[in-house]
Design a protein around this motif. Structure first.
Motif, PDB file in Angstrom:
ATOM      1  N   TYR A  84       0.833  -1.208   0.000  1.00  0.00           N
ATOM      2  CA  TYR A  84       0.000   0.000   0.000  1.00  0.00           C
ATOM      3  C   TYR A  84       0.867   1.257   0.000  1.00  0.00           C
ATOM      4  CZ  TYR A  84      -4.255  -2.730   1.054  1.00  0.00           C
ATOM      5  OH  TYR A  84      -5.319  -3.609   1.011  1.00  0.00           O
ATOM      6  N   LEU A  85       1.976   1.200   0.716  1.00  0.00           N
ATOM      7  CA  LEU A  85       2.872   2.364   0.760  1.00  0.00           C
ATOM      8  C   LEU A  85       3.491   2.636  -0.606  1.00  0.00           C
ATOM      9  CD1 LEU A  85       4.678   1.759   4.176  1.00  0.00           C
ATOM     10  CD2 LEU A  85       2.749   3.278   3.680  1.00  0.00           C
ATOM     11  N   LEU A  86       3.803   1.584  -1.333  1.00  0.00           N
ATOM     12  CA  LEU A  86       4.359   1.735  -2.685  1.00  0.00           C
ATOM     13  C   LEU A  86       3.259   1.933  -3.723  1.00  0.00           C
ATOM     14  CD1 LEU A  86       7.141  -1.026  -2.627  1.00  0.00           C
ATOM     15  CD2 LEU A  86       7.387   1.425  -2.189  1.00  0.00           C
ATOM     16  N   GLY A  87       2.025   1.522  -3.368  1.00  0.00           N
ATOM     17  CA  GLY A  87       0.902   1.662  -4.291  1.00  0.00           C
ATOM     18  C   GLY A  87       0.849   0.607  -5.373  1.00  0.00           C
ATOM     19  N   LYS A  88       1.643  -0.454  -5.208  1.00  0.00           N
ATOM     20  CA  LYS A  88       1.668  -1.482  -6.250  1.00  0.00           C
ATOM     21  C   LYS A  88       2.245  -2.775  -5.708  1.00  0.00           C
ATOM     22  CE  LYS A  88       6.147   0.105  -8.006  1.00  0.00           C
ATOM     23  NZ  LYS A  88       6.860   0.736  -9.126  1.00  0.00           N
ATOM     24  N   THR A  89       2.006  -3.840  -6.463  1.00  0.00           N
ATOM     25  CA  THR A  89       2.597  -5.132  -6.157  1.00  0.00           C
ATOM     26  C   THR A  89       2.682  -5.934  -7.436  1.00  0.00           C
ATOM     27  OG1 THR A  89       2.501  -7.014  -4.612  1.00  0.00           O
ATOM     28  CG2 THR A  89       0.443  -6.381  -5.678  1.00  0.00           C
TER      29      THR A  89
ATOM     30  N   GLU B  11      -1.729  -2.065  -9.434  1.00  0.00           N
ATOM     31  CA  GLU B  11      -1.956  -1.008  -8.462  1.00  0.00           C
ATOM     32  C   GLU B  11      -2.791  -1.582  -7.323  1.00  0.00           C
ATOM     33  OE1 GLU B  11      -4.792   2.895  -8.239  1.00  0.00           O
ATOM     34  OE2 GLU B  11      -3.384   2.811  -9.950  1.00  0.00           O
ATOM     35  N   VAL B  12      -2.407  -1.278  -6.092  1.00  0.00           N
ATOM     36  CA  VAL B  12      -3.189  -1.694  -4.925  1.00  0.00           C
ATOM     37  C   VAL B  12      -3.367  -0.508  -3.989  1.00  0.00           C
ATOM     38  CG1 VAL B  12      -2.623  -4.160  -4.977  1.00  0.00           C
ATOM     39  CG2 VAL B  12      -1.116  -2.579  -3.770  1.00  0.00           C
ATOM     40  N   ASN B  13      -4.491  -0.509  -3.285  1.00  0.00           N
ATOM     41  CA  ASN B  13      -4.802   0.548  -2.332  1.00  0.00           C
ATOM     42  C   ASN B  13      -5.751  -0.027  -1.285  1.00  0.00           C
ATOM     43  OD1 ASN B  13      -7.522   0.703  -3.484  1.00  0.00           O
ATOM     44  ND2 ASN B  13      -6.536   1.752  -5.211  1.00  0.00           N
ATOM     45  N   LYS B  14      -6.209   0.797  -0.374  1.00  0.00           N
ATOM     46  CA  LYS B  14      -7.016   0.322   0.750  1.00  0.00           C
ATOM     47  C   LYS B  14      -8.359  -0.268   0.314  1.00  0.00           C
ATOM     48  CE  LYS B  14      -9.126   4.840   1.605  1.00  0.00           C
ATOM     49  NZ  LYS B  14      -9.341   5.936   2.599  1.00  0.00           N
ATOM     50  N   ASN B  15      -8.735  -0.081  -0.945  1.00  0.00           N
ATOM     51  CA  ASN B  15     -10.014  -0.599  -1.431  1.00  0.00           C
ATOM     52  C   ASN B  15      -9.940  -2.029  -1.946  1.00  0.00           C
ATOM     53  OD1 ASN B  15     -11.430   1.988  -1.114  1.00  0.00           O
ATOM     54  ND2 ASN B  15     -10.109   2.666  -2.797  1.00  0.00           N
ATOM     55  N   VAL B  16      -8.739  -2.571  -2.056  1.00  0.00           N
ATOM     56  CA  VAL B  16      -8.581  -3.925  -2.599  1.00  0.00           C
ATOM     57  C   VAL B  16      -7.610  -4.730  -1.746  1.00  0.00           C
ATOM     58  CG1 VAL B  16      -9.059  -3.167  -4.961  1.00  0.00           C
ATOM     59  CG2 VAL B  16      -6.683  -3.292  -4.183  1.00  0.00           C
ATOM     60  N   LEU B  17      -7.819  -6.035  -1.718  1.00  0.00           N
ATOM     61  CA  LEU B  17      -6.869  -6.914  -1.058  1.00  0.00           C
ATOM     62  C   LEU B  17      -5.546  -6.937  -1.809  1.00  0.00           C
ATOM     63  CD1 LEU B  17      -8.946 -10.125  -0.184  1.00  0.00           C
ATOM     64  CD2 LEU B  17      -8.304  -8.258   1.350  1.00  0.00           C
ATOM     65  N   ILE B  18      -4.485  -7.163  -1.096  1.00  0.00           N
ATOM     66  CA  ILE B  18      -3.183  -7.370  -1.727  1.00  0.00           C
ATOM     67  C   ILE B  18      -3.147  -8.804  -2.248  1.00  0.00           C
ATOM     68  CG2 ILE B  18      -0.691  -7.472  -1.339  1.00  0.00           C
ATOM     69  CD1 ILE B  18      -1.241  -5.432   1.009  1.00  0.00           C
TER      70      ILE B  18
ATOM     71  N   GLY C 189     -15.905 -11.409  -7.611  1.00  0.00           N
ATOM     72  CA  GLY C 189     -15.199 -10.812  -6.477  1.00  0.00           C
ATOM     73  C   GLY C 189     -13.792 -10.442  -6.886  1.00  0.00           C
ATOM     74  N   THR C 190     -13.674  -9.652  -7.938  1.00  0.00           N
ATOM     75  CA  THR C 190     -12.383  -9.472  -8.621  1.00  0.00           C
ATOM     76  C   THR C 190     -11.381  -8.625  -7.852  1.00  0.00           C
ATOM     77  OG1 THR C 190     -11.436  -9.077 -10.806  1.00  0.00           O
ATOM     78  CG2 THR C 190     -13.001  -7.423  -9.995  1.00  0.00           C
ATOM     79  N   GLY C 191     -11.851  -7.685  -6.993  1.00  0.00           N
ATOM     80  CA  GLY C 191     -10.911  -6.856  -6.229  1.00  0.00           C
ATOM     81  C   GLY C 191     -10.014  -6.039  -7.140  1.00  0.00           C
ATOM     82  N   SER C 192      -8.712  -6.240  -7.027  1.00  0.00           N
ATOM     83  CA  SER C 192      -7.737  -5.529  -7.859  1.00  0.00           C
ATOM     84  C   SER C 192      -7.776  -5.963  -9.314  1.00  0.00           C
ATOM     85  CB  SER C 192      -6.324  -5.751  -7.319  1.00  0.00           C
ATOM     86  OG  SER C 192      -5.960  -7.124  -7.457  1.00  0.00           O
ATOM     87  N   GLY C 193      -8.508  -7.038  -9.594  1.00  0.00           N
ATOM     88  CA  GLY C 193      -8.562  -7.573 -10.949  1.00  0.00           C
ATOM     89  C   GLY C 193      -7.445  -8.554 -11.246  1.00  0.00           C
ATOM     90  N   CYS C 194      -6.700  -8.971 -10.221  1.00  0.00           N
ATOM     91  CA  CYS C 194      -5.489  -9.765 -10.469  1.00  0.00           C
ATOM     92  C   CYS C 194      -5.795 -11.088 -11.179  1.00  0.00           C
ATOM     93  CB  CYS C 194      -4.711  -9.997  -9.189  1.00  0.00           C
ATOM     94  SG  CYS C 194      -5.582 -10.926  -7.909  1.00  0.00           S
TER      95      CYS C 194
END
Length: 285
Positions: free
Chosen positions: A73-78, A86-93, A124-129
């Motif tokens: 979350y601090l980097l904004g990505k994984t 891109e990841v943020n507080k709205n999606v699971l890592i 339940g796609t979340g980040s779409g990963c």
């Protein structure tokens, strides 16, 4: 200050919260993001230094890590399945176990020969990963993805664009859905499955910062999403279509019983890299 000296201080500062391996992995993740340097670069150039401004920036990140805010979350990505998200507080890592689920689906299609589109739905796609990785790695795939969170879908849409794939995103509450409206060859889902009774097993960085909507279910309704999605799959999977789930590691037997009761066939339960029951595959009769 030499980077290698700061590295020692950085790791020491995190030891009350994380073990040495985790703290070290955070350091190198941030180093690659901030300075585009890898571990080998630091080994080969031990005299590299941080400026005062860089140290101030790193110290700010360090303070947030002490609060157990996830480094992703601090980097904004994984990274997931060779792609950047891109990841943020709205999606699971995205987790490594979910990569295994994606890989199972990708591998299952390598021996399939088809002239028409392979229609895939991720619930339940979340980040779409999952959806994006499948769209990127399965030729001829037409991918759809559902989520109840509009903010999660906005993140997923950005990730699809950044990874140059087409995914049709749909805002929908799956528990209130009576019919998916079309047929699919594959339905996949990694729905909420952590019971409240298991919260004490969840690390603080997850419990305090990742979206509970995507994580938890009531203790007495642990399989609520699986049952609903399986019902929809009975209606909306094409002949010989496949249903894939990521599951709660403690509920493998219960999942098999549920799928058997609903008359699915060729039911498989597969363990993850940690030897936990983690995913299932089955077909409609």
């Amino acid at each position: 200050m030499q980077i290698k000296q700061y590295r020692t201080q950085f790791i020491q500062a995190l030891l009350p919260v994380y073990d040495t391996g985790e703290a070290e992995s955070f350091f190198y993740l941030i180093l690659e993001d901030k300075k585009h340097l890898k571990r080998i670069d630091l080994a080969l150039q031990p005299d590299l230094v941080f400026s005062k401004a860089e140290i101030a920036d790193w110290n700010a990140i360090l303070e947030q890590l002490k609060l157990e805010i996830p480094v992703q979350y601090l980097l904004g990505k994984t990274h997931f399945y060779g792609l950047e998200f891109e990841v943020n507080k709205n999606v699971l890592i995205p987790r490594p176990e979910t990569e295994e689920l994606v890989d199972w689906i990708v591998e299952s299609q390598k021996s399939e020969i088809r002239s028409e589109k392979l229609r895939i739905l991720d619930i339940g796609t979340g980040s779409g990963c999952i959806a994006i990785s499948l769209a990127k790695n399965i030729p001829n795939a037409e991918v759809f993805a559902i989520d109840v969170s509009e903010k999660a879908l906005a993140t997923a849409q950005k990730n699809a664009e950044n990874n140059q794939v087409n995914v049709t995103f749909i805002h929908k509450n799956i528990l209130g859905t009576e019919d998916l409206g079309q047929q699919f060859d594959i339905i996949v889902s990694n729905p909420p499955y952590v019971r409240n009774l298991e919260k004490d097993e969840i690390r603080k960085n997850v419990l305090d910062h990742e979206p509970h909507l995507a994580l938890f279910v009531e203790d007495d309704q642990a399989l609520i999403f699986y049952r609903k999605i399986a019902e929809l799959a009975r209606q909306n999977l094409s002949p010989d279509g496949q249903l894939f789930f990521e599951i709660n590691q403690y509920l493998g037997k219960e999942m098999i019983a549920l799928l058997e009761k609903m008359n699915f066939r060729n039911i498989e339960l597969r363990k993850d890299i940690y030897e936990n029951d983690r995913m299932t595959r089955c077909r409609v009769l």
